[in-house]
Every structure is written in C-alpha cells, then in structure tokens.
Design an enzyme around this catalytic site. Structure first.
Site, short mmCIF file in Angstrom:
data_model
loop_
_atom_site.label_atom_id
_atom_site.label_comp_id
_atom_site.label_asym_id
_atom_site.label_seq_id
_atom_site.Cartn_x
_atom_site.Cartn_y
_atom_site.Cartn_z
N HIS A 46 0.77 -1.28 0.09
CA HIS A 46 -0.04 0.10 -0.07
C HIS A 46 1.02 1.19 -0.03
O HIS A 46 0.42 1.90 0.76
CB HIS A 46 -0.92 -0.13 1.20
CG HIS A 46 -1.77 -0.99 1.31
ND1 HIS A 46 -2.68 -1.60 2.47
CD2 HIS A 46 -2.36 -1.85 0.41
CE1 HIS A 46 -3.38 -2.57 2.19
NE2 HIS A 46 -3.15 -3.05 0.85
N HIS A 101 -7.60 -0.37 3.88
CA HIS A 101 -6.81 -1.05 2.60
C HIS A 101 -7.38 0.11 1.75
O HIS A 101 -8.43 0.54 1.44
CB HIS A 101 -7.26 -2.34 2.16
CG HIS A 101 -6.63 -3.32 2.90
ND1 HIS A 101 -6.18 -4.60 2.63
CD2 HIS A 101 -6.80 -3.41 4.46
CE1 HIS A 101 -5.71 -5.17 3.64
NE2 HIS A 101 -6.12 -4.50 4.78
#
Length: 604
Positions: A541, A584
C-alpha cells in the site's frame, strides 16, 4: 478496442494524456470521455490482459506476484534498521508488486474492499487540503460503488449487515460478499470480543474500530473479480474519443515554459522505438506511488540534487517529489487446525487434483474459489496489549523531545500522529486468512490452517522513492526506512502477543492444534523482533510520494491534484495521499480518480 501505435501516431494529439491504465487511470479516462468533446489517450506499459481467468478468478492471492505479465518486479533497498528484512527474506513480500497491464493493482490485489477511518481522512484536510474530508470521500465513493447485498443478510447472525445503507449501489464497481461459508470469521469474532474487541459500530461510515466483515470486489453473478478494467474500461471501450495503447513505456513529460510556468505539451514514450504524442490540455500521471515520482523526475520536476545526479535538466525544484513515503506492513502468524475441523481453507488447493476439482466447481458458483478475505479487526492500542499504549506514549515523548530537529514537513506529519495517539486511533489491524500464508515453517500436506495478518497502518517512519538513472526502464530506488522509528517495530511485537492470546481463546482454541509460525521456539521479545525483521511483509500500500499538501510542507500537488509550478500536469493515484490511513486503499484510489474527474470537468 485497444489501439495500435499507428492509430495513436495518426491522431497525433489528444486533449488529455493519462500515463498508466491502472485503478485511477482507467476510472479517470472513463469519466473524462463521458463528455464526447474530450479526447483521451491512455498509455500503459503492460499488456491488455482482458478476459484472463488468472486475473478474474477470486481466491488466487499472490499468484500474480513476480509474474512479468501481471506485476512490476520492484525491489527494496537495503534497510539500515531492519537489515535482515532484505538480506534474508523473500524480497517480494517487501517490494510492492504493483499491477501491470489494464487495471493495474486492482487486477492483482486481494479484492478486500474497505473504507477508511473517518478521522484519518479528515487528516487530509488538517494537512492543508480544504474540503478533503470524510464527507467528501463518502460522496465520491458512492459514485463508483455498486454494492450488491446478500440475498439474506440475516444469515448467519446478521454478520453481513454492516454495509447496508453505507455503500453506494448504483456505481459500476460491483461489491459483494463471496458466498462461501463464514464459520471461521464468526469464531474469530467471538474470540475477539472476549479480548476486548467488539463489533465495529459503522465500519463503512467512518467508525472502523472493532471487528467487521467487508465485501470484496466480487461479482455475485459471474463469481469473478471486478476491477477498473471490468468496471470502467470494458463498458466504454467503444467510445470514439477513448484511445488506449498498451506496451507503451513513458520516458518523460514534454514541457515548455509559458509565462514563467512549466506547461506540458506532450508525452515521450517507447513502443518499439521512441515517439512523442501531443497533449492539448493536460497530462495526468496515474502510474502509482513508485513510478509517478520517477516520471516527474525524468521530466525535470523534483529535488534539484536528484535531478542533477541522474543528468536531467531542472524544470522545477520541487522538494517533496519522492519524499514522505509511507507504507503499511505486517507479519503473519499461522495455526494448524485440528483434523476434525470441517471448514474449507485455501490449503485444499495445494493438492493438484483437489485444485482441479475446485476449478470446475467455480464455474457453478461453488467451491473454494468463491471465498474471500472478509474478516477484519481495526484495534486500538489498549485492546492490543497492556504495553501498547506505553509504546505509543514513548513514541510521543521521543517526537516531542526531538521536535526542533525535524523539518517543517515532518513536524506537520508528526502533529497529526500526536493527535492520533491522543485519540487512540485503531491503527493496528488483524486480518483473518483461511489458509497458510506465513514464514518460515512450511505447511504439512493434508493439513488446514488459519493465518492472522497483523498490520501497522500508522507507521511513524518515512521513506523515499527516487530515480537512479535517466533510463525510464530502470526502477527507482525505494527505501521505506522500515523501523527507523522504533515504535513501528515495538507495536508489531505487541501485535504478535495479541494474536497468540486470540489463538488461546475459545472458540478458536477449540479448533487449533498448534502454532506453525513463528513457532514455539520464538518466545522472548528479542526473539520476536528477530523473527519480525526476518519475515516482515509489505501490505503493498505504498503511498504519499507525491503528497497533496501545501508546497511549503513538502507538498507536490495542490487540492486539485495539479503539480506545483505547472499549469497542466496532475498526479492521480495513491502517491497523492498526504498521510497513510487505517484501511486498505483501493476505495481511496477510486475516490481520488472521481475527485480529479470532477475538478477537470468543472463539477467539483
């Protein structure tokens, strides 16, 4: 249809050129071409990858990583504070395997659709971006979300009701709960409650604290992955004003100075040779957090010393390019289940004959390929362990003690972190994976496992991403500075203790036979730290390398996502978030693309 090089060169110029056909790039292209007067060219270095069952089939986690057809094979530089993390482990767990080809990372991610903590998104506004708050995000997200509720959300026990009313239902991106059983998620929920982690109050409305089940980017009719290609490209590829060229590696943005302002006039790219195409209105960089800063630097936009080192003439000395890099990271603990446990796990697929059987079942909408990763807990420090609040308070004391030594950029970041510590943000994350995915001990054939991913979402360490050459095919140097702030390591230690406590709590305890990883030989905090250093993983990420912030505190783009010092260059991808958040990031990337489309079309 994907265009040919001759098609592109024959047209010669386009209103908008988008660099990268990933999550943001295809979304933005679709939105801009809703106006038939706009012509858009999307340049993508990867292949088309349309109708590929290896991408469309759910529960294929990580199978695309390291495959040049689907992912970029990035690497991490040697880590000063976690040297064994690069020297001794499987590199691809640390190096973000960003997606390659149409759809980008949305084509190869683990399909988990989460929305971020509301206060974390409000931090975007606190960092100098007026109007960029959770209310704005929520409005944008409802534009692309196409949530399909389960047929009976009350079964079992109402656990699938969390998304009701909080997600958009009319957008093109299908979201749903995979139909496979959720027995293991329910057992995990019960064990979490006994350890002080209750059900989240409103996980899609900004309050993520607690355990909840999240939908996936899963089409409940076809039982396949939904991503930016299926949602935004395929339905619109017949538009005459949309042109997509694959196999096109961008070399640089071509610019000239007009009235003292750098203006993009086109894009140079490689496709069996060197070519240039003209941009009439804008160039929009959507190449991801690792490649977008590199493209800016190759175009002469970045830190002067970096540009001089790679031999690129300085167009704009923009100090924030490639700085302020932030990542989520994890370690994973796996537990072997007792032989009499009947619940299916992904471990079944290690048997080739069973895997072939489940491929056939998938066609009918059944079998293990209709499962997903849906069990999440976002946890406050006091619920992680008795020591976790102390870890954060010690970090706060360290930051305040060294405050005067920090740059204005870092002070702005740490001001937000101090506020997060004071409000006890749920920055630790636990994810249930139904199968073995941990290190170093291998699974035993025929056995079933569950894995807990233990993630840090508000890391204090800050990294860098910079070009090392003026050759666009050479990857930039990615140095995440793992564990530069010791609290990032210490909280991972406490999260391991928490995972073990969870496994010792009924009803999970009743189905677990033994701990596989890290294993009984890893007990003391020093042994745990060594294991973490050896087997640390990136959550892939990576963000913040072209941060949306005021220029004086390290910003690269303004709230309209325009690069400072330019008139018509924007960046639209995860690189523009100013600070990491607990979630996320897929939903935020789509939202950034929707935001950019509104700004460009004058509808913001």
């Amino acid at each position: 249809m994907v265009a040919s090089l001759n098609d592109v060169l024959a047209k010669g110029s386009f209103d908008y050129i988008i660099i990268g056909a990933g999550t943001a790039g295809l979304t933005l292209a679709a939105r801009l071409t809703e106006d038939p007067s706009n012509t858009v060219l999307v340049l993508e270095a990867g292949k088309e990858n349309i109708d590929d069952p290896n991408l469309l089939r759910p529960a294929s986690y990580g199978s695309h990583f390291g495959n040049d057809l689907y992912s970029w094979d990035h690497r991490v530089s040697k880590q000063v504070h976690a040297p064994s993390a690069v020297d001794r482990i499987w590199h691809r767990r640390l190096a973000p395997p960003s997606g390659k080809g149409l759809g980008g990372s949305s084509a190869i991610n683990f399909m988990c659709y989460t929305r971020p903590d509301g206060e974390d998104i409000n931090d975007f506004e606190r960092l100098g971006n007026p109007g960029w708050n959770f209310k704005h995000f929520d409005r944008l997200a409802r534009k692309f979300e196409g949530y399909v509720p389960p047929t009976d959300p009350n079964t079992p026990g109402g656990n699938l009701r969390a998304a009701e009313g909080s997600l958009g239902t009319d957008g093109p991106l299908k979201l749903s709960y995979p139909p496979a059983g959720i027995e293991l998620e329910i057992l995990t929920s019960e064990a979490l409650k006994k350890n002080g982690v209750s059900t989240a109050a409103d996980p899609f409305g900004g309050d993520i604290n607690g355990f909840w089940l999240t939908p996936n980017t899963y089409d409940p009719v076809t039982h396949t992955r939904t991503y930016s290609s299926t949602a935004f490209y395929l339905p619109n590829r017949g538009r005459p004003n949309l042109t997509v060229l694959t196999g096109a590696l961008v070399s640089r943005i071509v610019t000239k100075v007009i009235e003292g302002v750098v203006t993009a006039t086109g894009v140079a790219f490689q496709h069996g040779g060197d070519h240039v195409v003209t941009a009439v209105k804008e160039v929009i960089v959507c190449a991801g957090a690792l490649k977008s800063p590199q493209i800016l630097e190759l175009s002469g936009i970045g830190r002067k010393e970096v540009l001089e080192r790679i031999g690129v003439p300085v167009q704009i000395d923009l100090r924030g390019v490639g700085e302020n890099v932030q990542e989520h990271f994890w370690h994973s603990t796996s537990y072997e289940l007792k032989d009499d446990v009947t619940y299916d796990t992904l471990d079944l697929l290690r048997n080739p004959e069973t895997a072939e059987e489940h491929l056939k079942l998938h066609v009918t909408g059944t079998g293990i390929y209709t499962s997903g990763i849906i069990g999440f807990a976002f946890i406050r420090p006091e619920s992680v362990s008795a020591k976790a609040p102390e870890v954060f308070q010690n970090a706060k004391a360290h930051i305040l003690k060294n405050w005067d030594s920090y740059s204005p950029e870092l002070q702005a970041q740490y001001k937000i972190h101090l506020a997060r510590i004071d409000r006890k943000s749920p920055s630790s994350e636990l994810i249930l994976q139904k199968g073995m995915m941990s290190f170093p001990n291998p699974p035993v054939p025929g056995k079933k496992y569950i894995t807990f991913f233990n993630c840090v979402n508000h890391a204090l360490s800050r990294g860098t991403i910079h070009a090392t050459s003026n050759n666009p095919s050479q990857d930039p140097d990615f140095d995440p500075h793992y564990f530069e702030m010791e609290a990032d390591l210490q909280i991972l230690v406490e999260q391991l203790h928490f995972a073990r406590k969870l496994a010792e709590t009924s009803p999970l305890k009743d189905i677990i036979a033994r701990e596989l990883n890290p294993g009984p030989n890893v007990q003391s905090d020093e042994q745990i730290k060594e294991w973490i250093s050896n087997y640390l993983g990136s959550t892939w990420h990576t963000g913040c390398s072209c941060s949306m912030m005021p220029r004086e505190i390290g910003g690269v783009v303004d709230t309209n996502l325009t690069v400072y010092g330019t008139s018509n260059i924007r960046v639209v991808d995860l690189s523009v978030i100013p600070i990491q958040f607990a979630a996320h990031p897929m939903s935020v990337v789509y939202a950034m693309a929707e935001h950019a489309a509104e700004v460009i079309r004058g509808k913001a």
